[in-house]
Write an enzyme that holds these catalytic residues in place. Sequence first.
Site, PDB file in Angstrom:
ATOM      1  N   THR A 165     -40.986 -29.335  52.657  1.00  0.00           N
ATOM      2  CA  THR A 165     -39.832 -28.424  52.568  1.00  0.00           C
ATOM      3  C   THR A 165     -38.517 -29.194  52.407  1.00  0.00           C
ATOM      4  O   THR A 165     -37.610 -28.725  51.721  1.00  0.00           O
ATOM      5  CB  THR A 165     -39.747 -27.514  53.806  1.00  0.00           C
ATOM      6  OG1 THR A 165     -39.860 -28.314  54.970  1.00  0.00           O
ATOM      7  CG2 THR A 165     -40.845 -26.485  53.791  1.00  0.00           C
TER       8      THR A 165
ATOM      9  N   ILE B 225     -45.377 -24.181  51.276  1.00  0.00           N
ATOM     10  CA  ILE B 225     -44.550 -25.231  50.663  1.00  0.00           C
ATOM     11  C   ILE B 225     -44.683 -26.467  51.539  1.00  0.00           C
ATOM     12  O   ILE B 225     -44.114 -26.538  52.637  1.00  0.00           O
ATOM     13  CB  ILE B 225     -43.055 -24.864  50.573  1.00  0.00           C
ATOM     14  CG1 ILE B 225     -42.850 -23.625  49.701  1.00  0.00           C
ATOM     15  CG2 ILE B 225     -42.261 -26.038  49.969  1.00  0.00           C
ATOM     16  CD1 ILE B 225     -41.390 -23.266  49.475  1.00  0.00           C
ATOM     17  N   ASP B 226     -45.460 -27.422  51.079  1.00  0.00           N
ATOM     18  CA  ASP B 226     -45.529 -28.708  51.770  1.00  0.00           C
ATOM     19  C   ASP B 226     -44.376 -29.555  51.228  1.00  0.00           C
ATOM     20  O   ASP B 226     -44.146 -29.599  50.024  1.00  0.00           O
ATOM     21  CB  ASP B 226     -46.873 -29.375  51.457  1.00  0.00           C
ATOM     22  CG  ASP B 226     -47.075 -30.638  52.264  1.00  0.00           C
ATOM     23  OD1 ASP B 226     -46.590 -30.703  53.413  1.00  0.00           O
ATOM     24  OD2 ASP B 226     -47.719 -31.564  51.740  1.00  0.00           O
TER      25      ASP B 226
ATOM     26  N   ARG C 137     -49.477 -43.206  56.183  1.00  0.00           N
ATOM     27  CA  ARG C 137     -48.661 -42.257  56.955  1.00  0.00           C
ATOM     28  C   ARG C 137     -48.779 -42.607  58.432  1.00  0.00           C
ATOM     29  O   ARG C 137     -49.886 -42.559  58.991  1.00  0.00           O
ATOM     30  CB  ARG C 137     -49.163 -40.838  56.701  1.00  0.00           C
ATOM     31  CG  ARG C 137     -48.429 -39.750  57.477  1.00  0.00           C
ATOM     32  CD  ARG C 137     -48.957 -38.395  57.036  1.00  0.00           C
ATOM     33  NE  ARG C 137     -48.430 -37.306  57.824  1.00  0.00           N
ATOM     34  CZ  ARG C 137     -47.319 -36.625  57.513  1.00  0.00           C
ATOM     35  NH1 ARG C 137     -46.630 -36.941  56.445  1.00  0.00           N
ATOM     36  NH2 ARG C 137     -46.914 -35.624  58.267  1.00  0.00           N
TER      37      ARG C 137
ATOM     38  N   HIS D 253     -40.795 -38.834  59.138  1.00  0.00           N
ATOM     39  CA  HIS D 253     -42.193 -38.366  59.066  1.00  0.00           C
ATOM     40  C   HIS D 253     -43.199 -39.509  59.150  1.00  0.00           C
ATOM     41  O   HIS D 253     -44.371 -39.280  59.438  1.00  0.00           O
ATOM     42  CB  HIS D 253     -42.447 -37.617  57.752  1.00  0.00           C
ATOM     43  CG  HIS D 253     -41.751 -36.297  57.682  1.00  0.00           C
ATOM     44  ND1 HIS D 253     -41.840 -35.480  56.592  1.00  0.00           N
ATOM     45  CD2 HIS D 253     -40.969 -35.649  58.590  1.00  0.00           C
ATOM     46  CE1 HIS D 253     -41.131 -34.375  56.805  1.00  0.00           C
ATOM     47  NE2 HIS D 253     -40.584 -34.466  58.010  1.00  0.00           N
TER      48      HIS D 253
ATOM     49  N   ASP E   1     -51.564 -29.686  56.105  1.00  0.00           N
ATOM     50  CA  ASP E   1     -50.803 -30.775  55.481  1.00  0.00           C
ATOM     51  C   ASP E   1     -51.702 -31.773  54.756  1.00  0.00           C
ATOM     52  O   ASP E   1     -51.187 -32.721  54.145  1.00  0.00           O
ATOM     53  CB  ASP E   1     -49.966 -31.510  56.534  1.00  0.00           C
ATOM     54  CG  ASP E   1     -48.661 -30.776  56.817  1.00  0.00           C
ATOM     55  OD1 ASP E   1     -48.118 -30.172  55.874  1.00  0.00           O
ATOM     56  OD2 ASP E   1     -48.210 -30.795  57.974  1.00  0.00           O
TER      57      ASP E   1
ATOM     58  N   ASP F 139     -40.896 -20.239  51.487  1.00  0.00           N
ATOM     59  CA  ASP F 139     -42.089 -20.513  52.300  1.00  0.00           C
ATOM     60  C   ASP F 139     -42.850 -19.217  52.615  1.00  0.00           C
ATOM     61  O   ASP F 139     -44.055 -19.107  52.372  1.00  0.00           O
ATOM     62  CB  ASP F 139     -41.629 -21.113  53.640  1.00  0.00           C
ATOM     63  CG  ASP F 139     -42.171 -22.500  53.867  1.00  0.00           C
ATOM     64  OD1 ASP F 139     -43.154 -22.866  53.218  1.00  0.00           O
ATOM     65  OD2 ASP F 139     -41.608 -23.204  54.716  1.00  0.00           O
TER      66      ASP F 139
ATOM     67  N   LYS G 105     -48.251 -36.682  46.752  1.00  0.00           N
ATOM     68  CA  LYS G 105     -48.716 -38.085  46.854  1.00  0.00           C
ATOM     69  C   LYS G 105     -50.223 -38.178  46.655  1.00  0.00           C
ATOM     70  O   LYS G 105     -50.719 -39.124  46.040  1.00  0.00           O
ATOM     71  CB  LYS G 105     -48.351 -38.671  48.239  1.00  0.00           C
ATOM     72  CG  LYS G 105     -46.855 -38.877  48.455  1.00  0.00           C
ATOM     73  CD  LYS G 105     -46.574 -39.601  49.750  1.00  0.00           C
ATOM     74  CE  LYS G 105     -46.669 -38.750  50.964  1.00  0.00           C
ATOM     75  NZ  LYS G 105     -45.629 -37.713  51.128  1.00  0.00           N
TER      76      LYS G 105
ATOM     77  N   GLU H 272     -49.421 -21.813  57.501  1.00  0.00           N
ATOM     78  CA  GLU H 272     -48.370 -22.367  58.358  1.00  0.00           C
ATOM     79  C   GLU H 272     -47.458 -21.301  58.978  1.00  0.00           C
ATOM     80  O   GLU H 272     -47.040 -21.428  60.119  1.00  0.00           O
ATOM     81  CB  GLU H 272     -47.518 -23.349  57.541  1.00  0.00           C
ATOM     82  CG  GLU H 272     -46.448 -24.014  58.383  1.00  0.00           C
ATOM     83  CD  GLU H 272     -45.869 -25.271  57.761  1.00  0.00           C
ATOM     84  OE1 GLU H 272     -45.949 -25.415  56.546  1.00  0.00           O
ATOM     85  OE2 GLU H 272     -45.326 -26.088  58.521  1.00  0.00           O
TER      86      GLU H 272
ATOM     87  N   ASP I  42     -50.754 -24.483  52.983  1.00  0.00           N
ATOM     88  CA  ASP I  42     -49.362 -24.844  53.249  1.00  0.00           C
ATOM     89  C   ASP I  42     -48.563 -24.274  52.085  1.00  0.00           C
ATOM     90  O   ASP I  42     -48.646 -24.764  50.960  1.00  0.00           O
ATOM     91  CB  ASP I  42     -49.182 -26.367  53.320  1.00  0.00           C
ATOM     92  CG  ASP I  42     -47.823 -26.727  53.898  1.00  0.00           C
ATOM     93  OD1 ASP I  42     -46.929 -25.860  53.874  1.00  0.00           O
ATOM     94  OD2 ASP I  42     -47.659 -27.861  54.379  1.00  0.00           O
TER      95      ASP I  42
ATOM     96  N   SER J 267     -44.447 -34.637  50.336  1.00  0.00           N
ATOM     97  CA  SER J 267     -45.566 -33.689  50.216  1.00  0.00           C
ATOM     98  C   SER J 267     -46.899 -34.293  49.746  1.00  0.00           C
ATOM     99  O   SER J 267     -46.993 -35.486  49.450  1.00  0.00           O
ATOM    100  CB  SER J 267     -45.198 -32.527  49.283  1.00  0.00           C
ATOM    101  OG  SER J 267     -45.410 -32.874  47.924  1.00  0.00           O
TER     102      SER J 267
HETATM  103  P1  AMP Z   1     -44.320 -35.698  53.819  1.00  0.00           P
HETATM  104  O1  AMP Z   1     -43.518 -34.989  52.787  1.00  0.00           O
HETATM  105  O2  AMP Z   1     -45.497 -36.419  53.307  1.00  0.00           O
HETATM  106  O3  AMP Z   1     -43.467 -36.508  54.714  1.00  0.00           O
HETATM  107  O4  AMP Z   1     -44.982 -34.582  54.726  1.00  0.00           O
HETATM  108  C1  AMP Z   1     -44.423 -33.334  54.878  1.00  0.00           C
HETATM  109  C2  AMP Z   1     -44.994 -32.713  56.119  1.00  0.00           C
HETATM  110  O5  AMP Z   1     -44.674 -33.492  57.243  1.00  0.00           O
HETATM  111  C3  AMP Z   1     -44.411 -31.370  56.418  1.00  0.00           C
HETATM  112  O6  AMP Z   1     -45.088 -30.341  55.785  1.00  0.00           O
HETATM  113  C4  AMP Z   1     -44.521 -31.245  57.901  1.00  0.00           C
HETATM  114  O7  AMP Z   1     -45.629 -30.474  58.270  1.00  0.00           O
HETATM  115  C5  AMP Z   1     -44.755 -32.663  58.373  1.00  0.00           C
HETATM  116  N1  AMP Z   1     -43.771 -33.046  59.386  1.00  0.00           N
HETATM  117  C6  AMP Z   1     -42.743 -32.328  59.886  1.00  0.00           C
HETATM  118  N2  AMP Z   1     -42.115 -33.019  60.860  1.00  0.00           N
HETATM  119  C7  AMP Z   1     -42.771 -34.172  60.988  1.00  0.00           C
HETATM  120  C8  AMP Z   1     -42.611 -35.314  61.832  1.00  0.00           C
HETATM  121  N3  AMP Z   1     -41.645 -35.360  62.728  1.00  0.00           N
HETATM  122  N4  AMP Z   1     -43.465 -36.326  61.694  1.00  0.00           N
HETATM  123  C9  AMP Z   1     -44.441 -36.282  60.786  1.00  0.00           C
HETATM  124  N5  AMP Z   1     -44.645 -35.243  59.954  1.00  0.00           N
HETATM  125  C10 AMP Z   1     -43.823 -34.197  60.048  1.00  0.00           C
HETATM  126 MG    MG Z   2     -46.517 -29.293  55.185  1.00  0.00          MG
END
Ligand code: AMP
Ligand code: MG
Length: 430
Positions: A214, A211-212, A357, A316, A369, A122, A343, A147, A209, A340
């Site tokens: 992680t 690394i989106d 989401r 998430h 993000d 990252d 999508k 970030e 970002d 990430s």
């Molecule tokens: P995704 O892979 O689409 O679920 O999104 C990844 C992103 O979700 C990460 O880069 C974080 O910034 C964000 N994230 C981290 N924790 C949370 C959470 N508790 N709820 C929603 N998004 C989050």
């Molecule tokens: Mg991210």
Amino acid sequence: MASHMVAKSVLATRSACTAPPGGVGRALLRHTAGTALLQGAQYHRRQAAAAGQPSRQRRLVAVSVAAPAAAGPHASPVYGGEMNAAVEAVRLASRLCQAVQVQLQRGEKTEKDDESPVTVADYGAQALVAWSLQRSFPGQAVSLVAEEDAVELRAPEGADMLARIAALVNEALAVEHPQAAPLSPSEVADLIDSGNSAGGGSGRHWVLDPIDGTRGFVGMRQYAVCLGLLEQGEVVLGVLGCPNLPQYAISEADCDEGQAGRSFSDEAVGTMFAACKDQGSWAGPVFGGMPSQRIFCNDTLPASQVRYMESFEARHSNHDMALAIADEIGITLPSLRLDSQAKYGALSRGDASVFMRFPDPSYREKIWDHCAGVIILQEAGAVISDAAGHPLDFSKGRYFPDLHGGIVAATPSMHRAIIAAIQKIRGGSS
Ligand code: AMP
Ligand code: MG
């Protein structure tokens, strides 16, 4: 775009996968070079095959279409230089990320549930993007909203990790920019901290970002290096580096663990998406040249054939809520769960038609993000909004204002249906 269009006679592949909202004319893939055409035709044959289309639906046709003089996301007379810089920066950072994943997969230096490799990657990716942007725009103040910060790395306990990050950064530079002088740990820390811009609605800000996804990175699934550009609060350019995403349409198997391993051996795995305001969305290999394959979202499917995407991580996004909405509008296929902003790229090229989401209400969404992915979606013909149907507002700094409980991206017809379904399910309260 019209001012730099010239009539070109080209071959184009007509593919249901890429039928744009504007109709058949825009569905024709446009290429000015034979090699790009060949790559594009192969790409779409593979896309169509992956989508299970019978081969007789796919044919090469000779057509006369208007094509930009220098087709591609870098053709913008306003942001062409910025697009070249963004692609170079994202590719450099993607190299570092993939190198760390190779180490991870071999079990080098770390246990699998150790968070340190992703932390190192990252920081390293952020330092490299900052370095690359500063190199592309010498003498200019580059405002970067990113970030990570180097506060912990500057503490005495962070010295070892900072040294590891500097070593990784220098390894990537030695491959991609052998003429560049190696960076010291303190220079790397300064580069990381250059991402502390507050952003906002005036001027120009890069949004990163490093690394989106992680958790996807550590889990050997999907992740993305995401770089966008804001001008007066509006997203005007975006690049996504997705080293584990196939260059052809994905299925459930591509959402699982093991994608990282495939990306190291299969040259058709590893995708870059790029879009610039009014120049369309484009895809190509993450470690190739400028993305040269024009992509469109697919708004031709009935709900019964529509795929929707959501976070791999249930923490998430509320999977039950997405399922209820899918049921409400007649989507019957199971969701594709992917980490990430990969999508957003997948939706933009028609692998799926919907992204939903719904994070916990206490979660505050950050602009990095979504920034790069938003313009790639929009330029591919998709619509993205908060859960009440309002456009995402990037002009308010590092965080979004109230998003009314979520984010929806979809083809225009699906987007309308989903916003109506959310209002119905929530009793019109959003
Ligand atoms: P995704 O892979 O689409 O679920 O999104 C990844 C992103 O979700 C990460 O880069 C974080 O910034 C964000 N994230 C981290 N924790 C949370 C959470 N508790 N709820 C929603 N998004 C989050
Ligand atoms: Mg991210």
